[in-house]
Design a protein around this motif. Structure first.
Motif, short mmCIF file in Angstrom:
data_model
loop_
_atom_site.label_atom_id
_atom_site.label_comp_id
_atom_site.label_asym_id
_atom_site.label_seq_id
_atom_site.Cartn_x
_atom_site.Cartn_y
_atom_site.Cartn_z
N GLU A 69 -57.39 27.09 -74.60
CA GLU A 69 -57.61 28.41 -74.00
C GLU A 69 -58.87 29.07 -74.57
O GLU A 69 -59.62 29.70 -73.84
N VAL A 70 -59.09 28.93 -75.87
CA VAL A 70 -60.30 29.48 -76.49
C VAL A 70 -61.53 28.82 -75.88
O VAL A 70 -62.51 29.49 -75.55
N ASP A 71 -61.47 27.49 -75.71
CA ASP A 71 -62.60 26.77 -75.10
C ASP A 71 -62.84 27.26 -73.67
O ASP A 71 -63.99 27.45 -73.25
N ASN A 72 -61.76 27.48 -72.93
CA ASN A 72 -61.86 27.95 -71.55
C ASN A 72 -62.51 29.34 -71.50
O ASN A 72 -63.42 29.58 -70.71
N VAL A 73 -62.04 30.24 -72.35
CA VAL A 73 -62.60 31.60 -72.39
C VAL A 73 -64.07 31.55 -72.81
O VAL A 73 -64.91 32.26 -72.25
N ASP A 78 -69.79 32.17 -71.52
CA ASP A 78 -71.13 31.57 -71.40
C ASP A 78 -71.63 31.65 -69.97
O ASP A 78 -72.81 31.97 -69.73
N SER A 79 -70.75 31.40 -69.02
CA SER A 79 -71.12 31.47 -67.61
C SER A 79 -71.50 32.90 -67.23
O SER A 79 -72.50 33.13 -66.52
#
Length: 123
Positions: A69-73, A78-79
């Motif tokens: 979830e941290v990676d997804n957020v 970044d996007s």
């Protein structure tokens, strides 16, 4: 073929709790500890250890989930930052153009207002 192939415990083999209790009683050899109490303690300890292993497993799964979830957020942030940078780069030149033309308009408007005011006063 006479050898048992199943994993079922043999009736002559004591359960692991009792074996552990027997081992503990031999090690301690205290006169106050009965084998039943030691077996109960060993069984409870075994259950507690099993529960702790389950808890550790659940916590590891939760850690993996949270990491994903941290990676997804982080990817979403970044996007968004990349999108904002594109907007800023696109609007940047417009801002300088708008600032230059508005200062020209202010000077003209101020000049006209000043001319009118001078005519009224001098009138």
């Amino acid at each position: 073929m006479d050898t048992p192939t199943s994993a079922a415990p043999d009736e002559k083999t004591p359960p692991p709790e009792l074996a552990l209790a027997t081992q503990l009683s031999k090690e301690k050899s205290s006169p106050s500890g009965s084998p039943e109490i030691t077996a109960a303690v060993a069984r409870l300890t075994s259950n507690s250890i099993d529960e702790l292993h389950k808890l550790v497993s659940e916590l590891q799964k939760m850690q993996e989930f949270l990491k994903s979830e941290v990676d997804n957020v982080q990817r979403q942030i970044d996007s968004a930052v990349a999108g904002i940078n594109i907007i800023v780069e696109t609007i940047g030149p417009w801002k300088s153009i708008a600032a230059g033309s508005s200062s020209t308009r202010n000077a003209r408007a101020g000049g006209l207002a000043t001319t009118i005011e001078q005519r009224i006063r001098g009138g």
